[in-house]
Design a protein around this motif. Structure first.
Motif, PDB file in Angstrom:
ATOM      1  N   GLU A  40      15.868  11.216  35.560  1.00  0.00           N
ATOM      2  CA  GLU A  40      16.390  11.305  34.199  1.00  0.00           C
ATOM      3  C   GLU A  40      17.724  12.036  34.228  1.00  0.00           C
ATOM      4  O   GLU A  40      17.928  12.956  35.018  1.00  0.00           O
ATOM      5  N   ARG A  41      18.635  11.619  33.350  1.00  0.00           N
ATOM      6  CA  ARG A  41      19.971  12.222  33.306  1.00  0.00           C
ATOM      7  C   ARG A  41      19.922  13.516  32.513  1.00  0.00           C
ATOM      8  O   ARG A  41      19.305  13.574  31.453  1.00  0.00           O
ATOM      9  N   PHE A  42      20.598  14.545  33.015  1.00  0.00           N
ATOM     10  CA  PHE A  42      20.523  15.857  32.351  1.00  0.00           C
ATOM     11  C   PHE A  42      21.848  16.595  32.456  1.00  0.00           C
ATOM     12  O   PHE A  42      22.694  16.291  33.304  1.00  0.00           O
ATOM     13  N   VAL A  43      22.019  17.584  31.572  1.00  0.00           N
ATOM     14  CA  VAL A  43      23.179  18.482  31.591  1.00  0.00           C
ATOM     15  C   VAL A  43      22.697  19.873  31.203  1.00  0.00           C
ATOM     16  O   VAL A  43      22.057  20.044  30.158  1.00  0.00           O
ATOM     17  N   VAL A  44      22.989  20.862  32.031  1.00  0.00           N
ATOM     18  CA  VAL A  44      22.809  22.272  31.676  1.00  0.00           C
ATOM     19  C   VAL A  44      24.212  22.878  31.602  1.00  0.00           C
ATOM     20  O   VAL A  44      24.848  23.084  32.634  1.00  0.00           O
ATOM     21  N   PRO A  45      24.731  23.151  30.390  1.00  0.00           N
ATOM     22  CA  PRO A  45      26.106  23.631  30.265  1.00  0.00           C
ATOM     23  C   PRO A  45      26.286  25.055  30.800  1.00  0.00           C
ATOM     24  O   PRO A  45      25.317  25.806  30.967  1.00  0.00           O
ATOM     25  N   GLU A  46      27.529  25.435  31.002  1.00  0.00           N
ATOM     26  CA  GLU A  46      27.864  26.763  31.513  1.00  0.00           C
ATOM     27  C   GLU A  46      27.344  27.865  30.586  1.00  0.00           C
ATOM     28  O   GLU A  46      26.762  28.856  31.049  1.00  0.00           O
ATOM     29  N   THR A  47      27.534  27.696  29.281  1.00  0.00           N
ATOM     30  CA  THR A  47      27.075  28.714  28.329  1.00  0.00           C
ATOM     31  C   THR A  47      25.567  28.895  28.403  1.00  0.00           C
ATOM     32  O   THR A  47      25.057  30.029  28.388  1.00  0.00           O
ATOM     33  N   THR A  48      24.829  27.802  28.487  1.00  0.00           N
ATOM     34  CA  THR A  48      23.375  27.874  28.582  1.00  0.00           C
ATOM     35  C   THR A  48      22.948  28.564  29.872  1.00  0.00           C
ATOM     36  O   THR A  48      22.049  29.414  29.866  1.00  0.00           O
ATOM     37  N   ALA A  49      23.576  28.198  30.974  1.00  0.00           N
ATOM     38  CA  ALA A  49      23.239  28.827  32.255  1.00  0.00           C
ATOM     39  C   ALA A  49      23.440  30.339  32.175  1.00  0.00           C
ATOM     40  O   ALA A  49      22.604  31.119  32.645  1.00  0.00           O
ATOM     41  N   ARG A  50      24.531  30.757  31.554  1.00  0.00           N
ATOM     42  CA  ARG A  50      24.816  32.196  31.448  1.00  0.00           C
ATOM     43  C   ARG A  50      23.796  32.897  30.542  1.00  0.00           C
ATOM     44  O   ARG A  50      23.278  33.972  30.877  1.00  0.00           O
ATOM     45  N   LEU A  51      23.453  32.293  29.395  1.00  0.00           N
ATOM     46  CA  LEU A  51      22.502  32.905  28.469  1.00  0.00           C
ATOM     47  C   LEU A  51      21.111  33.041  29.086  1.00  0.00           C
ATOM     48  O   LEU A  51      20.438  34.064  28.925  1.00  0.00           O
ATOM     49  N   VAL A  52      20.666  32.001  29.792  1.00  0.00           N
ATOM     50  CA  VAL A  52      19.345  32.039  30.417  1.00  0.00           C
ATOM     51  C   VAL A  52      19.297  33.109  31.499  1.00  0.00           C
ATOM     52  O   VAL A  52      18.352  33.905  31.582  1.00  0.00           O
ATOM     53  N   THR A  53      20.314  33.163  32.336  1.00  0.00           N
ATOM     54  CA  THR A  53      20.349  34.153  33.412  1.00  0.00           C
ATOM     55  C   THR A  53      20.412  35.567  32.849  1.00  0.00           C
ATOM     56  O   THR A  53      19.728  36.481  33.339  1.00  0.00           O
ATOM     57  N   GLN A  54      21.196  35.767  31.784  1.00  0.00           N
ATOM     58  CA  GLN A  54      21.283  37.087  31.156  1.00  0.00           C
ATOM     59  C   GLN A  54      19.956  37.494  30.536  1.00  0.00           C
ATOM     60  O   GLN A  54      19.536  38.655  30.630  1.00  0.00           O
ATOM     61  N   ALA A  55      19.283  36.546  29.898  1.00  0.00           N
ATOM     62  CA  ALA A  55      17.990  36.851  29.271  1.00  0.00           C
ATOM     63  C   ALA A  55      16.980  37.303  30.319  1.00  0.00           C
ATOM     64  O   ALA A  55      16.254  38.290  30.124  1.00  0.00           O
ATOM     65  N   ARG A  56      16.938  36.598  31.435  1.00  0.00           N
ATOM     66  CA  ARG A  56      15.971  36.938  32.476  1.00  0.00           C
ATOM     67  C   ARG A  56      16.311  38.284  33.120  1.00  0.00           C
ATOM     68  O   ARG A  56      15.425  39.107  33.346  1.00  0.00           O
ATOM     69  N   SER A  57      17.582  38.526  33.398  1.00  0.00           N
ATOM     70  CA  SER A  57      17.965  39.782  34.038  1.00  0.00           C
ATOM     71  C   SER A  57      17.795  40.965  33.092  1.00  0.00           C
ATOM     72  O   SER A  57      17.601  42.102  33.540  1.00  0.00           O
ATOM     73  N   GLY A  58      17.845  40.708  31.764  1.00  0.00           N
ATOM     74  CA  GLY A  58      17.688  41.771  30.785  1.00  0.00           C
ATOM     75  C   GLY A  58      16.267  41.986  30.320  1.00  0.00           C
ATOM     76  O   GLY A  58      16.022  42.764  29.384  1.00  0.00           O
ATOM     77  N   GLY A  59      15.311  41.307  30.947  1.00  0.00           N
ATOM     78  CA  GLY A  59      13.915  41.492  30.587  1.00  0.00           C
ATOM     79  C   GLY A  59      13.435  40.613  29.447  1.00  0.00           C
ATOM     80  O   GLY A  59      12.322  40.792  28.950  1.00  0.00           O
ATOM     81  N   GLY A  60      14.255  39.668  29.006  1.00  0.00           N
ATOM     82  CA  GLY A  60      13.845  38.755  27.947  1.00  0.00           C
ATOM     83  C   GLY A  60      13.020  37.600  28.496  1.00  0.00           C
ATOM     84  O   GLY A  60      12.813  37.484  29.707  1.00  0.00           O
ATOM     85  N   ARG A  61      12.532  36.754  27.591  1.00  0.00           N
ATOM     86  CA  ARG A  61      11.752  35.589  27.989  1.00  0.00           C
ATOM     87  C   ARG A  61      12.507  34.314  27.653  1.00  0.00           C
ATOM     88  O   ARG A  61      13.147  34.213  26.613  1.00  0.00           O
ATOM     89  N   VAL A  62      12.403  33.343  28.531  1.00  0.00           N
ATOM     90  CA  VAL A  62      13.006  32.024  28.325  1.00  0.00           C
ATOM     91  C   VAL A  62      11.882  31.059  27.956  1.00  0.00           C
ATOM     92  O   VAL A  62      10.994  30.782  28.769  1.00  0.00           O
ATOM     93  N   ILE A  63      11.926  30.563  26.710  1.00  0.00           N
ATOM     94  CA  ILE A  63      10.896  29.643  26.222  1.00  0.00           C
ATOM     95  C   ILE A  63      11.541  28.266  26.067  1.00  0.00           C
ATOM     96  O   ILE A  63      12.443  28.084  25.249  1.00  0.00           O
ATOM     97  N   ALA A  64      11.105  27.327  26.858  1.00  0.00           N
ATOM     98  CA  ALA A  64      11.651  25.965  26.799  1.00  0.00           C
ATOM     99  C   ALA A  64      11.011  25.205  25.646  1.00  0.00           C
ATOM    100  O   ALA A  64       9.822  25.343  25.382  1.00  0.00           O
ATOM    101  N   VAL A  65      11.804  24.405  24.956  1.00  0.00           N
ATOM    102  CA  VAL A  65      11.280  23.538  23.902  1.00  0.00           C
ATOM    103  C   VAL A  65      11.028  22.173  24.543  1.00  0.00           C
ATOM    104  O   VAL A  65      11.902  21.318  24.591  1.00  0.00           O
ATOM    105  N   GLY A  66       9.829  22.012  25.087  1.00  0.00           N
ATOM    106  CA  GLY A  66       9.449  20.735  25.673  1.00  0.00           C
ATOM    107  C   GLY A  66       9.525  20.703  27.182  1.00  0.00           C
ATOM    108  O   GLY A  66      10.262  21.455  27.818  1.00  0.00           O
ATOM    109  N   THR A  67       8.742  19.787  27.763  1.00  0.00           N
ATOM    110  CA  THR A  67       8.752  19.599  29.210  1.00  0.00           C
ATOM    111  C   THR A  67      10.107  19.088  29.690  1.00  0.00           C
ATOM    112  O   THR A  67      10.493  19.336  30.836  1.00  0.00           O
TER     113      THR A  67
END
Length: 225
Positions: free
Chosen positions: A110-137
């Motif tokens: 399947e074709r996908f895109v993870v943008p730069e802003t999203t990559a940065r937000l997810v990595t920051q959330a994880r390093s800061g003790g936050g949780r990453v909740i995906a909307v869907g498989t």
């Protein structure tokens, strides 16, 4: 085909269900489907609904074969309330293929895109003790494709063939919102990876006993380990 288009089936892609084909419609596939296509509809849906009912509040680019249904309950109002409560949203794109009924086939590319802003937000959330909740498989597959073994997400795009299983584990996602899936669907491997088998069994027992609906217009549940 309607409007003078034609399709030549070339070979089976999956046994008895999907085919590779050559399409001749005199224009773009997206434009043709917008004019003549109909959404995939499940047996419990009593009548056809317009295409707009299958497009979620997050949709910006056409390309999916089926609706990524976990986002169906979200509305502008729900998103606004979540943002006001401090929840951040980070968009990803994954064009979903034909998923159901899935006879325990492996999901195809399947074709996908993870943008730069999203990559940065997810990595920051994880390093800061936050949780990453995906909307869907679909969001899980996109994020996990873009994640390193250490769980760092980088901007990535292309075609993903990743299959998330308990043996592989998850690296970027802490939980997800998802609907219910067919007994032999590979989605269950992904859900077991996040939730563990005992919780997954309890969820589906409750769903069956309570007669929850499956697929696009069914119910969505939040899975946390």
């Amino acid at each position: 085909m309607p409007g003078g288009g034609s399709v030549r089936l070339r070979e089976e892609y999956s046994r008895g269900r999907l085919w590779t084909a050559t399409v001749d419609i005199g224009g773009s596939v997206v434009g043709y489907l917008r004019a003549y296509g109909q959404p995939i509809r499940y047996g419990y849906v009593p009548r056809p609904w317009p295409l707009s009912h299958y497009q979620t509040v997050f949709a910006t680019e056409p390309g999916s074969a089926e609706m990524p249904s976990a986002a169906r309950p979200f509305s502008d109002r729900v998103v606004t309330r979540l943002v006001a409560a401090g929840v951040q949203f980070a968009p990803v794109l994954l064009h979903t293929g034909v998923a159901s009924p899935e006879a325990h086939e492996r999901p195809y590319p399947e074709r996908f895109v993870v943008p730069e802003t999203t990559a940065r937000l997810v990595t920051q959330a994880r390093s800061g003790g936050g949780r990453v909740i995906a909307v869907g498989t679909t969001a899980v597959r996109a994020l996990e494709t873009a994640a390193t073994a250490a769980g760092v997400v980088t901007a990535t795009s292309g075609w993903t063939e990743l299959v998330v299983t308990p043996d592989r584990g998850v690296r970027a996602v802490d939980g997800l919102l998802t609907g219910f899936h067919e007994p032999r669907a590979s989605h269950l491997d992904l859900l077991e990876t996040v939730a563990g088998r005992p919780l997954l069994d309890r969820m589906y027992t409750e769903a069956l006993e309570s007669r929850y609906l499956w697929h696009e217009f069914g119910d969505v549940n939040l899975i946390l380990p």
